[in-house]
Design a protein around this motif. Structure first.
Motif, PDB file in Angstrom:
ATOM      1  N   ALA A 176       0.860  -1.189   0.000  1.00 37.83           N
ATOM      2  CA  ALA A 176       0.000   0.000   0.000  1.00 37.83           C
ATOM      3  C   ALA A 176       0.891   1.232   0.000  1.00 37.83           C
ATOM      4  CB  ALA A 176      -0.891   0.002   1.234  1.00 37.83           C
ATOM      5  N   PHE A 177       0.429   2.273  -0.650  1.00 37.72           N
ATOM      6  CA  PHE A 177       1.178   3.543  -0.599  1.00 37.72           C
ATOM      7  C   PHE A 177       0.265   4.719  -0.893  1.00 37.72           C
ATOM      8  CE2 PHE A 177       1.659   1.963  -4.942  1.00 37.72           C
ATOM      9  CZ  PHE A 177       1.400   3.088  -5.725  1.00 37.72           C
ATOM     10  N   ASP A 178       0.747   5.904  -0.493  1.00 38.39           N
ATOM     11  CA  ASP A 178       0.003   7.147  -0.715  1.00 38.39           C
ATOM     12  C   ASP A 178       0.467   7.801  -2.003  1.00 38.39           C
ATOM     13  OD1 ASP A 178      -1.108   6.698   1.752  1.00 38.39           O
ATOM     14  OD2 ASP A 178       0.042   8.252   2.797  1.00 38.39           O
ATOM     15  N   MET A 179      -0.438   8.452  -2.686  1.00 39.46           N
ATOM     16  CA  MET A 179      -0.069   9.228  -3.867  1.00 39.46           C
ATOM     17  C   MET A 179      -0.906  10.507  -3.890  1.00 39.46           C
ATOM     18  SD  MET A 179      -1.761   6.710  -6.755  1.00 39.46           S
ATOM     19  CE  MET A 179      -1.804   7.910  -8.076  1.00 39.46           C
ATOM     20  N   ASN A 180      -0.267  11.590  -4.281  1.00 38.91           N
ATOM     21  CA  ASN A 180      -0.941  12.892  -4.268  1.00 38.91           C
ATOM     22  C   ASN A 180      -0.812  13.555  -5.625  1.00 38.91           C
ATOM     23  OD1 ASN A 180      -1.668  15.543  -4.044  1.00 38.91           O
ATOM     24  ND2 ASN A 180      -0.458  15.976  -2.227  1.00 38.91           N
ATOM     25  N   VAL A 181      -1.918  13.660  -6.329  1.00 39.34           N
ATOM     26  CA  VAL A 181      -1.949  14.444  -7.565  1.00 39.34           C
ATOM     27  C   VAL A 181      -3.096  15.455  -7.443  1.00 39.34           C
ATOM     28  CG1 VAL A 181      -1.648  14.284 -10.060  1.00 39.34           C
ATOM     29  CG2 VAL A 181      -1.365  12.233  -8.677  1.00 39.34           C
ATOM     30  N   ALA A 182      -3.242  16.018  -6.240  1.00 40.75           N
ATOM     31  CA  ALA A 182      -4.267  17.019  -5.953  1.00 40.75           C
ATOM     32  C   ALA A 182      -5.636  16.523  -6.445  1.00 40.75           C
ATOM     33  CB  ALA A 182      -3.872  18.354  -6.552  1.00 40.75           C
ATOM     34  N   CYS A 183      -6.410  17.399  -7.081  1.00 44.37           N
ATOM     35  CA  CYS A 183      -7.787  17.032  -7.463  1.00 44.37           C
ATOM     36  C   CYS A 183      -7.834  15.875  -8.451  1.00 44.37           C
ATOM     37  CB  CYS A 183      -8.506  18.237  -8.056  1.00 44.37           C
ATOM     38  SG  CYS A 183      -8.860  19.498  -6.838  1.00 44.37           S
ATOM     39  N   SER A 184      -6.732  15.598  -9.139  1.00 46.81           N
ATOM     40  CA  SER A 184      -6.740  14.510 -10.132  1.00 46.81           C
ATOM     41  C   SER A 184      -6.339  13.172  -9.533  1.00 46.81           C
ATOM     42  CB  SER A 184      -5.781  14.851 -11.281  1.00 46.81           C
ATOM     43  OG  SER A 184      -6.148  16.056 -11.874  1.00 46.81           O
ATOM     44  N   SER A 185      -6.129  13.124  -8.233  1.00 41.80           N
ATOM     45  CA  SER A 185      -5.578  11.907  -7.617  1.00 41.80           C
ATOM     46  C   SER A 185      -6.378  10.650  -7.939  1.00 41.80           C
ATOM     47  CB  SER A 185      -5.503  12.081  -6.099  1.00 41.80           C
ATOM     48  OG  SER A 185      -4.646  13.145  -5.759  1.00 41.80           O
ATOM     49  N   ALA A 186      -7.715  10.741  -7.994  1.00 44.96           N
ATOM     50  CA  ALA A 186      -8.510   9.512  -8.173  1.00 44.96           C
ATOM     51  C   ALA A 186      -8.314   8.906  -9.561  1.00 44.96           C
ATOM     52  CB  ALA A 186      -9.988   9.784  -7.916  1.00 44.96           C
ATOM     53  N   THR A 187      -8.285   9.727 -10.595  1.00 45.59           N
ATOM     54  CA  THR A 187      -8.096   9.133 -11.932  1.00 45.59           C
ATOM     55  C   THR A 187      -6.656   8.631 -12.080  1.00 45.59           C
ATOM     56  OG1 THR A 187      -7.806  11.373 -12.796  1.00 45.59           O
ATOM     57  CG2 THR A 187      -9.938  10.294 -13.204  1.00 45.59           C
ATOM     58  N   PHE A 188      -5.701   9.331 -11.468  1.00 44.22           N
ATOM     59  CA  PHE A 188      -4.324   8.808 -11.464  1.00 44.22           C
ATOM     60  C   PHE A 188      -4.290   7.482 -10.691  1.00 44.22           C
ATOM     61  CE2 PHE A 188      -1.102  12.002 -13.053  1.00 44.22           C
ATOM     62  CZ  PHE A 188      -2.009  12.887 -13.613  1.00 44.22           C
ATOM     63  N   GLY A 189      -5.071   7.406  -9.625  1.00 39.79           N
ATOM     64  CA  GLY A 189      -5.143   6.177  -8.839  1.00 39.79           C
ATOM     65  C   GLY A 189      -5.795   5.041  -9.616  1.00 39.79           C
ATOM     66  N   ILE A 190      -6.879   5.342 -10.334  1.00 41.22           N
ATOM     67  CA  ILE A 190      -7.552   4.294 -11.124  1.00 41.22           C
ATOM     68  C   ILE A 190      -6.603   3.788 -12.205  1.00 41.22           C
ATOM     69  CG2 ILE A 190      -9.410   3.845 -12.789  1.00 41.22           C
ATOM     70  CD1 ILE A 190     -11.196   5.726 -11.113  1.00 41.22           C
ATOM     71  N   LYS A 191      -5.878   4.723 -12.855  1.00 44.77           N
ATOM     72  CA  LYS A 191      -4.954   4.270 -13.906  1.00 44.77           C
ATOM     73  C   LYS A 191      -3.832   3.417 -13.315  1.00 44.77           C
ATOM     74  CE  LYS A 191      -2.050   5.325 -17.802  1.00 44.77           C
ATOM     75  NZ  LYS A 191      -2.278   3.966 -18.296  1.00 44.77           N
ATOM     76  N   THR A 192      -3.310   3.828 -12.173  1.00 44.13           N
ATOM     77  CA  THR A 192      -2.258   3.040 -11.515  1.00 44.13           C
ATOM     78  C   THR A 192      -2.787   1.649 -11.177  1.00 44.13           C
ATOM     79  OG1 THR A 192      -1.374   5.086 -10.592  1.00 44.13           O
ATOM     80  CG2 THR A 192      -0.616   3.044  -9.582  1.00 44.13           C
ATOM     81  N   ALA A 193      -3.999   1.609 -10.625  1.00 44.85           N
ATOM     82  CA  ALA A 193      -4.609   0.319 -10.264  1.00 44.85           C
ATOM     83  C   ALA A 193      -4.813  -0.529 -11.523  1.00 44.85           C
ATOM     84  CB  ALA A 193      -5.945   0.559  -9.557  1.00 44.85           C
ATOM     85  N   ALA A 194      -5.334   0.083 -12.577  1.00 48.59           N
ATOM     86  CA  ALA A 194      -5.613  -0.660 -13.823  1.00 48.59           C
ATOM     87  C   ALA A 194      -4.311  -1.177 -14.426  1.00 48.59           C
ATOM     88  CB  ALA A 194      -6.349   0.237 -14.812  1.00 48.59           C
ATOM     89  N   ASP A 195      -3.238  -0.392 -14.325  1.00 47.89           N
ATOM     90  CA  ASP A 195      -1.938  -0.842 -14.856  1.00 47.89           C
ATOM     91  C   ASP A 195      -1.381  -2.013 -14.036  1.00 47.89           C
ATOM     92  OD1 ASP A 195      -2.167   1.070 -16.786  1.00 47.89           O
ATOM     93  OD2 ASP A 195      -0.586   2.389 -16.020  1.00 47.89           O
TER      94      ASP A 195
END
Ligand code: COA
Length: 373
Positions: free
Chosen positions: A149-168
């Protein structure tokens, strides 16, 4: 390579809500007290008088009518104008992790599989409660999940960056199922004494489970047709709070250690950037953007979403097509597009397509096209 699907989502809404009227009453009391206390200096031209805020301006400029908050008591106290959230001992779960776990439990219940089937947890949001250990690892521990598990911060875009990371991760086999959480206590970094922005944020947490398509129910969830990310540096949305502040103590407590933005510039620059990104991504996926059944856009400003929606669909979208939740929730940073998706994804037939899209500080933007299975 494996296909990834969004299998389930969850939403935790803090029970307290704060209306524009309540927020403005507090702000205007603060303004009146400030102007009264500085009356002589204002009359002498040494201090500028503060201007009042108004609920009418807020609704017209942003579409926001209220917001949910973790603590209302401090926000309606003109002497405080900040949330009151006591520190917790290290043995207790942190506030941010607790909100994330609430949203995650809902997503996992909707998913219908045990949490132990998850291999990775991403906490993707704009403000972490502490530097370390990661909030994501705390969530992992609270839910009894093995893996990483880890934290990631891309401000307001964090969720779509998170979904792409998860999908990858799912695509490459690094994980079969990923939990992505977006806990946001935006009231903690909002300057409630700043007339230009005191109304824009709210608190919430969302959660998304992404898993390998072959593991998912045949008709459950949403195929991720494509996800794309973009960043372009801008100073127009900034928060200079950070670990080096103590090395320059003269700056501690200054306005730039909370959220600041040039809202009008953001509006002007982000609308074309995001509209073009959506159209290009749809084109590359051979999707007709006019055929999208629904858009779940980042929830910062209703006028921005109207303009983006019009550019994408080539006509005025209906309220059903362009989901708005910011009237009730305000801008909840990374969570906004996920709240929209979570609360308004009914009525889809298999094959119908939609778009989750977020944008914000950085600048950053992410597009995730989905198709109902
Ligand atoms: N109450 C009353 N009047 C206010 C006010 C308030 N709270 N705040 C500002 N005003 C006034 C300004 O002083 C200005 O007056 P003037 O025209 O006499 O100079 C006028 O209203 C317009 O202010 P402006 O800040 O230009 O408003 P706007 O229409 O740009 O709306 C935002 C402000 C923040 C709602 C809007 O710019 C926005 O949402 N931008 C995008 C932000 C975004 O997406 N950010 C991402 C964050 S993650």
């Amino acid at each position: 390579m494996h296909h990834a699907v969004i299998a389930a989502t969850g939403l935790y809404t803090p029970p307290q809500s704060l209306s524009n009227e309540e927020l403005v009453e507090t702000f205007n009391t603060y303004v009146a007290r400030h102007n009264e206390a500085n009356a002589d200096a204002i009359a002498a031209g040494a201090v500028e008088a503060l201007q009042p805020s108004s609920p009418e301006f807020i609704v017209k400029a942003s579409g926001i009518r209220s917001r949910h908050v973790v603590d209302k008591s401090g926000l309606i106290d003109p002497e405080l104008m900040r949330p009151v959230i006591p520190e917790r001992p290290n043995e207790e779960i942190s506030v941010l992790a607790e909100m994330a776990v609430n949203a995650a439990n809902q997503a996992i219940a909707a998913w219908g599989k045990p949490a132990s089937h998850i291999d990775a947890v991403l906490c993707a949001c704009s403000n972490m409660q502490r530097a370390y250990p990661a909030i994501a690892i705390e969530v992992q521990q609270a839910l009894g999940i093995d893996g990483f598990a880890f934290d990631m911060n891309v401000a307001c875009s964090s969720a779509t960056f998170g979904i792409k990371t998860a999908a990858d991760y799912v695509a490459t086999g690094s994980a079969r199922a990923v939990l992505m959480v977006n806990p946001e206590i935006c009231s903690g970094h909002l300057n409630f004494r700043d007339r230009d922005s005191h109304f824009i944020f709210g608190d919430v947490a969302t959660a998304v489970v992404v898993e390998r398509a072959e593991d998912a129910d045949e008709h459950g969830g949403w195929d991720i047709l494509g996800s794309r990310l973009k960043t372009v540096f801008s100073n127009n949305i900034r928060n200079n709070f950070g670990f080096l502040n103590r090395a320059a103590p003269e700056g501690i407590g200054k306005a730039d250690k909370l959220f600041v933005q040039e809202g009008r510039k953001v509006f002007r620059e982000v609308v074309p950037m995001v509209s073009e990104m959506i159209l290009e991504h749809a084109h590359d996926l051979t999707l007709d953007p006019h055929g999208l059944k629904r858009m779940w856009l980042h929830q910062a400003n209703i006028n921005m979403n109207d303009m983006i929606g019009r550019k994408v669909l080539g006509r005025d979208p209906t309220p059903e097509e362009n989901v708005i939740i910011l009237d009730e929730y305000a801008n909840t940073s990374s969570a906004g597009s996920i709240i929209a998706f979570h609360t308004a994804n009914q009525g889809f037939a298999p094959g119908d397509t939609g778009l989750i899209c977020s944008f914000g500080a950085g600048y950053s933007a992410g597009t995730v096209f989905v198709r109902k299975r």
